[in-house]
Design a protein around this motif. Sequence first.
Motif, PDB file in Angstrom:
ATOM      1  N   UNK A 138       0.395   9.486  -5.607  1.00 15.27           N
ATOM      2  CA  UNK A 138       0.870  10.779  -4.954  1.00 15.27           C
ATOM      3  C   UNK A 138       1.775  11.712  -6.221  1.00 15.27           C
ATOM      4  N   UNK A 139       2.267  10.979  -6.990  1.00 12.99           N
ATOM      5  CA  UNK A 139       3.236  11.682  -8.203  1.00 12.99           C
ATOM      6  C   UNK A 139       2.108  12.473  -9.082  1.00 12.99           C
TER       7      UNK A 139
ATOM      8  N   UNK B   8       0.676  -1.155  -0.076  1.00 14.77           N
ATOM      9  CA  UNK B   8      -0.024   0.029   0.023  1.00 14.77           C
ATOM     10  C   UNK B   8       0.857   1.322  -0.012  1.00 14.77           C
ATOM     11  N   UNK B   9       1.910   1.432   0.832  1.00  7.87           N
ATOM     12  CA  UNK B   9       2.668   2.406   0.751  1.00  7.87           C
ATOM     13  C   UNK B   9       3.331   2.941  -0.316  1.00  7.87           C
ATOM     14  N   UNK B  10       3.549   1.737  -1.358  1.00 10.37           N
ATOM     15  CA  UNK B  10       4.458   2.047  -2.697  1.00 10.37           C
ATOM     16  C   UNK B  10       3.130   2.608  -3.493  1.00 10.37           C
ATOM     17  N   UNK B  11       2.019   1.952  -3.345  1.00  8.81           N
ATOM     18  CA  UNK B  11       0.956   2.354  -4.239  1.00  8.81           C
ATOM     19  C   UNK B  11       0.575   3.658  -3.894  1.00  8.81           C
ATOM     20  N   UNK B  12       0.644   4.154  -2.720  1.00 12.98           N
ATOM     21  CA  UNK B  12       0.120   5.567  -2.444  1.00 12.98           C
ATOM     22  C   UNK B  12       1.284   6.463  -2.874  1.00 12.98           C
ATOM     23  N   UNK B  13       2.588   6.011  -2.697  1.00 16.01           N
ATOM     24  CA  UNK B  13       3.411   6.816  -3.264  1.00 16.01           C
ATOM     25  C   UNK B  13       3.465   7.232  -4.634  1.00 16.01           C
TER      26      UNK B  13
ATOM     27  N   UNK C 251      -5.059   6.353  -4.685  1.00 14.07           N
ATOM     28  CA  UNK C 251      -4.738   5.078  -5.096  1.00 14.07           C
ATOM     29  C   UNK C 251      -5.848   4.561  -5.921  1.00 14.07           C
ATOM     30  N   UNK C 252      -7.166   5.011  -5.591  1.00  9.92           N
ATOM     31  CA  UNK C 252      -8.177   4.276  -6.505  1.00  9.92           C
ATOM     32  C   UNK C 252      -8.394   4.928  -7.820  1.00  9.92           C
ATOM     33  N   UNK C 253      -8.109   6.486  -7.723  1.00 13.65           N
ATOM     34  CA  UNK C 253      -8.151   7.064  -8.925  1.00 13.65           C
ATOM     35  C   UNK C 253      -7.076   6.542  -9.920  1.00 13.65           C
ATOM     36  N   UNK C 254      -5.529   6.580  -9.209  1.00 11.21           N
ATOM     37  CA  UNK C 254      -4.694   5.983  -9.992  1.00 11.21           C
ATOM     38  C   UNK C 254      -4.822   4.460 -10.645  1.00 11.21           C
TER      39      UNK C 254
END
Length: 423
Positions: A60-61, A52-57, A66-69
Amino acid sequence: MNTGKIQQKLGKITSFFNSNVYIQAIKDGMLAYVPFTIIASVFLIIGTFPIPAVAQWMASLFHLTTAQFAAKLNIVNDASLVIGGLIVLIAISKNLADQMKLDMMPVILTTLVAFFILTPYQQDKAGNNLLNVAHVGAQSIFLAIIVAILAAIIYRWVARKGITIKLPSSVPPAVSKPFESIVPSLAVITTFWIIRLCLDQFSGKSALDLINVFLGTPLKAIGGSLIGVLLAKTFAQFLWFFGIHGDSIVNGVMTPVLQVLQDQNKTATLAHHTAPNIICQSFWDQYVQIGVIGAIIAIAIVAHSARYKALKKVALVPYIFNIGEPTLFGIPLMLDITYFVPLVFSNAAAIIISYTAFALKLVPVPSGLVQVPWTTPVLVSGFLVTGSWTGALLQLIDVIVVTLIWIPFVKIADRKILAKEGE
């Protein structure tokens, strides 16, 4: 074993498969579809990254959640795998046009029109026909194969009869060719329109539903069963023993079935449901194919002859990336009765072990989200397709078992080679 007679009979089977334009077109068409499954898998892996932390990072870029990405990344999947039936249809019709020596563009476009004539539609409140994208996805692969073949046959028959609009030779080809395709295309489109009318009038079911029930269901039941996979892979290895590329023959039949099962797993996973099919393309690529790798590992462990020591230096590293030709031809395994049992049956051991592990839920079933290139190393591929370290562990167990199967046969062959080297 009279290898000469067996090789002669198997050669006839191979000749049939290699010369049959329809089988070759299906095989080449499915191969054209595979790169898109791998490309889409890359985007799906990023969109469903397990940490999750990597997905959030990563999200954020782009200043997204995360859902939108994940939704943005899914656009690639929607533009490729979700229209998998169309991709297969175009690829097969292109190959058929090539092999039948037909004008490629009109054949492809005519086949597309024929396919959409048989595709079921939904009507909105205003009475407009709406296309459900799911009806042109992987579930329509069997329909795409049949439409492409039938359309090409009708088009070729009309064209060979010379029933075309022929313009004077002074007319440029860019102008005359479209007119020459009118009558063959009309014959194809009219035929499929009549089929659609008959289905609407007498069956009440679409061509997609009928083909998936009467053709797709039996094929998936056979190709998606443990017995079916065991027979298919064992037959492929049997052909390899006689120097015939068994995988190229078997894959032409198995790949359409496996891709449909793979897509069902992907759809279920994206809907947060359990993947329903143990056997799918990922199972075939990452677990069924484990077998001959045991030969080179066994040679590296127990062989003492100079010939085998030299071979392992050449063949061991390529097999890390699943390149087995140096092992196959370096030993060589073909027509060497010493290696008949492990060559033909070692894959069966990996299949049974893997299927059992998935059936007992010791390892998550391949999600369908990921389809990795065939050169992806063992362990890495097992982790990616299952999303779990247990998938890699299962591959390791398979490799150990098939290596143990190969070791006694390698010892027998190695002793013979040592004796000759001693002389």
